[in-house]
Design an enzyme around this catalytic site. Structure first.
Site, mmCIF file in Angstrom:
data_model
loop_
_atom_site.group_PDB
_atom_site.id
_atom_site.type_symbol
_atom_site.label_atom_id
_atom_site.label_comp_id
_atom_site.label_asym_id
_atom_site.label_seq_id
_atom_site.Cartn_x
_atom_site.Cartn_y
_atom_site.Cartn_z
ATOM 1 N N THR A 202 -92.408 -43.269 26.732
ATOM 2 C CA THR A 202 -92.102 -44.369 25.875
ATOM 3 C C THR A 202 -93.474 -44.557 24.981
ATOM 4 O O THR A 202 -94.507 -44.804 25.631
ATOM 5 C CB THR A 202 -92.022 -45.656 26.906
ATOM 6 O OG1 THR A 202 -90.958 -45.481 27.746
ATOM 7 C CG2 THR A 202 -92.065 -46.833 26.257
ATOM 8 N N LYS B 266 -85.556 -48.569 23.699
ATOM 9 C CA LYS B 266 -86.325 -48.630 24.916
ATOM 10 C C LYS B 266 -87.258 -49.967 24.699
ATOM 11 O O LYS B 266 -87.456 -50.781 25.742
ATOM 12 C CB LYS B 266 -87.238 -47.360 25.060
ATOM 13 C CG LYS B 266 -88.352 -47.438 26.248
ATOM 14 C CD LYS B 266 -87.217 -47.603 27.455
ATOM 15 C CE LYS B 266 -88.285 -47.881 28.633
ATOM 16 N NZ LYS B 266 -89.112 -46.606 29.264
ATOM 17 N N LYS C 194 -98.126 -51.866 28.840
ATOM 18 C CA LYS C 194 -98.274 -50.689 27.693
ATOM 19 C C LYS C 194 -96.888 -50.887 26.874
ATOM 20 O O LYS C 194 -96.881 -50.862 25.719
ATOM 21 C CB LYS C 194 -98.370 -49.521 28.361
ATOM 22 C CG LYS C 194 -98.635 -48.161 27.203
ATOM 23 C CD LYS C 194 -97.626 -47.118 27.064
ATOM 24 C CE LYS C 194 -96.703 -46.808 28.086
ATOM 25 N NZ LYS C 194 -95.918 -45.597 27.788
#
Length: 287
Positions: A96, A171, A239
């Site tokens: 990701t 995502k 994150k």
């Protein structure tokens, strides 16, 4: 191109079982991990080979998978891998990361006649271990067609969503949804506890209606039991949300709820919950 020889770079909680599924499916798998001891442990558990660098692992591979930490890690590992990859091979990044780094790697690979897919996953550690991940993909359709049968070894669904960077953008949307849903679930459970109602019974009922979600089905009971030492860590979620918030600043979208929940996760970190599951948002309301 018949793909038989594959490599996997990064054996974290996701990569380790994903590479294992490839080995069990009969592919000739070479693994690399920054901590060699973990790669040695993987090799002892599965049929495969160990490499001591991304370049060594990628040499001669038909398809190279990677799943590392962040944009910096992606750049560092991918650059080494690409330097050793042959013409016509494919690099699939399951990290990701930002859509920007995906587009940069796509161009770099294109210039070297290497296929590239940004393909972040959803489903967490359990999804990786059970081969039930959802894979969101950006890139060229012909490259995806070649890689999809191998990706589907550890995925229940993989889908091409558009040009390079589209997988990462999808995502981001996934994590935006999860952040809001978990916060709503935490507030509902807190409300029920304060009201003195049996929350487990309520969840049993409302999970059959419009309020149902994966988070409710899989996390409500553990939240009520105060169990958070598993699953997708708060550090990782922050994150991911930072990536989404940065992209929102670039494209002009407003993510007020996401920004608020991100700060709630900061509170959880301050309370010592950096490695707790993301459902630990409830702890802010009950301590």
């Amino acid at each position: 191109m018949t793909i038989r020889k594959v490599s996997f770079l990064g054996l974290g909680v996701m990569g380790y079982p994903m590479a294992g599924h490839l080995a069990k499916a009969g592919y000739d798998v070479t693994v690399y991990n920054r901590t060699t001891a973990k790669a040695e442990r993987w090799k002892a558990q599965f049929e495969g080979h160990l490499a001591l660098s991304p370049a060594q692992a990628s040499e001669g591979a038909d398809l190279v998978f990677m799943c590392v930490g962040n944009d910096h890690d992606v750049h560092e590992v991918a650059t080494q891998a690409i330097s050793a990859m042959r013409n016509g091979s494919i690099l699939v990044d399951h990290t990701t990361a930002s859509a920007e780094v995906a587009r940069e790697l796509y161009k770099t690979c294109k210039d070297r006649n290497i296929g590239f897919l940004d393909a972040p996953v959803s489903g967490g550690q359990a999804g990786a271990e059970n081969g039930q991940l959802t894979v969101m993909v950006g890139g060229d359709s012909d490259v995806f067609a070649k890689a999809k049968p191998i990706i589907d070894v550890f995925a229940r669904h993989s889908q091409l969503l558009g040009e390079s960077g589209s997988g990462q953008l999808a995502k981001m949307m996934n994590q935006i949804c999860i952040a809001g849903i978990v916060q709503g679930l935490a507030e509902a459970l807190h409300f029920g506890q304060q009201a003195g109602i049996d929350c487990k019974q309520v969840i049993e009922v409302i999970s059959k209606g419009a309020a149902q979600s994966w988070q409710m089905e899989n996390r409500a009971a553990t939240m009520l039991d105060g169990k958070y030492d598993f699953g997708f860590a708060v550090d990782w979620m922050r994150k991911d949300l930072a990536i989404a918030l940065a992209e929102a600043r670039r494209n002009g979208s407003t993510l007020a709820l996401t920004a608020l929940v991100d700060q709630y996760y900061a509170d959880v970190q301050k309370a010592g919950g950096s490695r707790w599951d993301t459902s630990s948002l409830l702890t802010r309301l009950t301590r």
